[in-house]
Design a protein around this motif. Sequence first.
Motif, PDB file in Angstrom:
ATOM      1  N   VAL A  72      -3.909 -12.916  27.864  1.00 41.84           N
ATOM      2  CA  VAL A  72      -5.091 -12.703  27.046  1.00 41.84           C
ATOM      3  C   VAL A  72      -4.736 -13.084  25.610  1.00 41.84           C
ATOM      4  CG1 VAL A  72      -4.555 -10.293  26.485  1.00 41.84           C
ATOM      5  CG2 VAL A  72      -6.945 -11.067  26.516  1.00 41.84           C
ATOM      6  N   SER A  73      -5.732 -13.454  24.839  1.00 43.42           N
ATOM      7  CA  SER A  73      -5.517 -13.791  23.435  1.00 43.42           C
ATOM      8  C   SER A  73      -5.844 -12.596  22.551  1.00 43.42           C
ATOM      9  CB  SER A  73      -6.390 -14.986  23.034  1.00 43.42           C
ATOM     10  OG  SER A  73      -6.048 -16.134  23.777  1.00 43.42           O
ATOM     11  N   GLY A  74      -5.052 -12.415  21.501  1.00 41.66           N
ATOM     12  CA  GLY A  74      -5.291 -11.319  20.573  1.00 41.66           C
ATOM     13  C   GLY A  74      -4.021 -10.866  19.897  1.00 41.66           C
ATOM     14  N   LYS A  75      -4.145  -9.862  19.040  1.00 44.60           N
ATOM     15  CA  LYS A  75      -2.992  -9.309  18.325  1.00 44.60           C
ATOM     16  C   LYS A  75      -2.373  -8.172  19.124  1.00 44.60           C
ATOM     17  CE  LYS A  75      -4.392 -10.426  13.603  1.00 44.60           C
ATOM     18  NZ  LYS A  75      -4.681  -9.868  12.251  1.00 44.60           N
ATOM     19  N   VAL A  96      -2.526  -5.482  23.907  1.00 44.42           N
ATOM     20  CA  VAL A  96      -3.119  -6.496  23.044  1.00 44.42           C
ATOM     21  C   VAL A  96      -4.529  -6.048  22.670  1.00 44.42           C
ATOM     22  CG1 VAL A  96      -3.773  -8.934  22.872  1.00 44.42           C
ATOM     23  CG2 VAL A  96      -1.735  -8.279  24.164  1.00 44.42           C
ATOM     24  N   ASP A  97      -4.940  -6.343  21.434  1.00 40.82           N
ATOM     25  CA  ASP A  97      -6.284  -6.000  20.971  1.00 40.82           C
ATOM     26  C   ASP A  97      -7.308  -6.586  21.942  1.00 40.82           C
ATOM     27  OD1 ASP A  97      -8.599  -5.438  19.692  1.00 40.82           O
ATOM     28  OD2 ASP A  97      -8.052  -6.360  17.781  1.00 40.82           O
ATOM     29  N   SER A  98      -8.111  -5.719  22.574  1.00 38.10           N
ATOM     30  CA  SER A  98      -9.008  -6.159  23.639  1.00 38.10           C
ATOM     31  C   SER A  98     -10.459  -6.250  23.208  1.00 38.10           C
ATOM     32  CB  SER A  98      -8.909  -5.183  24.826  1.00 38.10           C
ATOM     33  OG  SER A  98      -9.296  -3.878  24.412  1.00 38.10           O
ATOM     34  N   ARG A  99     -10.731  -6.140  21.929  1.00 42.92           N
ATOM     35  CA  ARG A  99     -12.133  -6.119  21.509  1.00 42.92           C
ATOM     36  C   ARG A  99     -12.832  -7.447  21.795  1.00 42.92           C
ATOM     37  NH1 ARG A  99     -11.559  -4.066  15.453  1.00 42.92           N
ATOM     38  NH2 ARG A  99      -9.730  -5.436  15.648  1.00 42.92           N
ATOM     39  N   VAL A 100     -12.175  -8.563  21.518  1.00 41.11           N
ATOM     40  CA  VAL A 100     -12.795  -9.864  21.777  1.00 41.11           C
ATOM     41  C   VAL A 100     -13.034 -10.026  23.278  1.00 41.11           C
ATOM     42  CG1 VAL A 100     -12.480 -12.360  21.645  1.00 41.11           C
ATOM     43  CG2 VAL A 100     -11.783 -10.906  19.726  1.00 41.11           C
ATOM     44  N   ALA A 101     -12.022  -9.649  24.103  1.00 34.18           N
ATOM     45  CA  ALA A 101     -12.179  -9.749  25.551  1.00 34.18           C
ATOM     46  C   ALA A 101     -13.292  -8.827  26.046  1.00 34.18           C
ATOM     47  CB  ALA A 101     -10.860  -9.412  26.238  1.00 34.18           C
ATOM     48  N   ARG A 187      12.497  -8.114  24.614  1.00 37.07           N
ATOM     49  CA  ARG A 187      11.087  -8.056  24.197  1.00 37.07           C
ATOM     50  C   ARG A 187      10.882  -9.155  23.174  1.00 37.07           C
ATOM     51  NH1 ARG A 187       9.756  -3.287  20.615  1.00 37.07           N
ATOM     52  NH2 ARG A 187       9.993  -4.886  19.008  1.00 37.07           N
ATOM     53  N   TYR A 188       9.873 -10.021  23.427  1.00 36.02           N
ATOM     54  CA  TYR A 188       9.691 -11.206  22.597  1.00 36.02           C
ATOM     55  C   TYR A 188       8.644 -11.035  21.506  1.00 36.02           C
ATOM     56  CZ  TYR A 188      12.166 -13.441  26.475  1.00 36.02           C
ATOM     57  OH  TYR A 188      13.094 -13.768  27.445  1.00 36.02           O
ATOM     58  N   VAL A 189       7.831  -9.984  21.536  1.00 37.54           N
ATOM     59  CA  VAL A 189       6.734  -9.848  20.579  1.00 37.54           C
ATOM     60  C   VAL A 189       6.898  -8.562  19.773  1.00 37.54           C
ATOM     61  CG1 VAL A 189       5.153 -11.144  22.033  1.00 37.54           C
ATOM     62  CG2 VAL A 189       5.249  -8.651  22.242  1.00 37.54           C
ATOM     63  N   GLN A 193       1.653  -9.403  16.012  1.00 37.55           N
ATOM     64  CA  GLN A 193       1.830 -10.796  16.408  1.00 37.55           C
ATOM     65  C   GLN A 193       0.661 -11.246  17.270  1.00 37.55           C
ATOM     66  OE1 GLN A 193       5.700 -11.607  18.017  1.00 37.55           O
ATOM     67  NE2 GLN A 193       5.080 -13.564  18.928  1.00 37.55           N
ATOM     68  N   TYR A 194       0.157 -12.452  16.999  1.00 36.48           N
ATOM     69  CA  TYR A 194      -0.954 -12.990  17.782  1.00 36.48           C
ATOM     70  C   TYR A 194      -0.393 -13.681  19.022  1.00 36.48           C
ATOM     71  CZ  TYR A 194      -5.355 -15.262  18.951  1.00 36.48           C
ATOM     72  OH  TYR A 194      -6.498 -15.666  19.597  1.00 36.48           O
ATOM     73  N   VAL A 195      -0.931 -13.332  20.166  1.00 34.36           N
ATOM     74  CA  VAL A 195      -0.450 -13.902  21.427  1.00 34.36           C
ATOM     75  C   VAL A 195      -1.591 -14.620  22.129  1.00 34.36           C
ATOM     76  CG1 VAL A 195       1.361 -12.174  21.730  1.00 34.36           C
ATOM     77  CG2 VAL A 195      -0.904 -11.767  22.707  1.00 34.36           C
ATOM     78  N   GLN A 196      -1.228 -15.545  23.005  1.00 31.17           N
ATOM     79  CA  GLN A 196      -2.161 -16.270  23.849  1.00 31.17           C
ATOM     80  C   GLN A 196      -1.813 -15.995  25.308  1.00 31.17           C
ATOM     81  OE1 GLN A 196      -1.835 -20.331  22.571  1.00 31.17           O
ATOM     82  NE2 GLN A 196      -3.068 -19.992  20.722  1.00 31.17           N
TER      83      GLN A 196
END
Length: 357
Positions: A72-75, A96-101, A187-189, A193-196
């Motif tokens: 998913v995309s988001g911070k 991850v921030d799920s508001r857009v989703a 842990r990579y993030v 951090q913005y992830v895709q």
Amino acid sequence: MRSLAWIALVCLVPGLPACNKSADAAAAALAPEAAAPVHVTTAAVVEKPMPQLLTLTGTLRASAVSDIAADVSGKVVATFVERGQVVKAGQVIAVVDSRVAAFAATAAAAQARVAQSQLEEARRDCDRVKHLLDTGAISQADYDRQTATCTAQQWSATAAEAQQRSALTLAGDSSVRAPFAGTIGERYVNLGQYVQPSTRVASVYAPDPLRLELTVPEANVGAIKPDMLVHFTVTAYGERVFNGNVKYISPNVREASRDLVVEALVPNGDLALKPGMFAVAKIDLGDVPRPVVPKTSVQQDDTGARLFVVTGSQIQERLVQLGETVGDVIGIVEGVKAGENVVVAPGPDVRDGARVD
């Protein structure tokens, strides 16, 4: 040498009767020690069944490894794991921030309801045109056009429902979870951090059991069978021996290296072993008859292993190829044969060519 020279000078003087006796005594005192016979204890070489072990090298690997993606995309708004932490299957690793989703899921749900409403209306129209066709009020062509519209509307509703499910899945994927029980490798993030969907969030390893990957030379491929017992050691634990069983055997020999890759499953309940460790393994191929000698008769150094064999009245030094050790005896692959006698616990005076008493 000075003593001999002095005796020789004295002996030039005539009339000294002790001259001959003194020279003989001095020569006897300086005679080479090698001329004296050596007293040794010997043991007969006998043939006994001894284990034949195939020595291999390999690498320990986790039974399962996964780089977990965000999907998913988001911070990143929360992280819950660190390197080396044990996690359970389904445990949340990051959020991850799920508001857009969530907004996308709401929009998709609305589109699905609109498509469903249009489908119901199209079905009612199809029922009416069917009645009109039966009464002859419309032509067959008009009926076919209306039926095609109904069919298209049905597929549109199906597509809208699929988009709704996809959006709901993405909204649910805002919680990144461990796919199986294991240990976090990295842990990579971090927070903010913005992830895709393709971004790696963390890596997880399944450490029990481990897989011991071994490479078997082509000449020994025929001896490898499933469930064979494997003993191995790793540098971190010295002489401690670990065990496993051959489980997976590659179907082909690699052309570049002419070897076969096999994997043994290794229990690792105490988590002492770590993926990536180098291992020296031995596989028991069964017993074979070999000449055996006492362990105390073998001498080893940087040049190899050697034995001292008594042949007649002389000692003969031989380089030998050692087999496996069982108890107080060691098998000899090459160098001596049954019936010969070897020197037990050879001392410093035992050397090649020395005479024995």
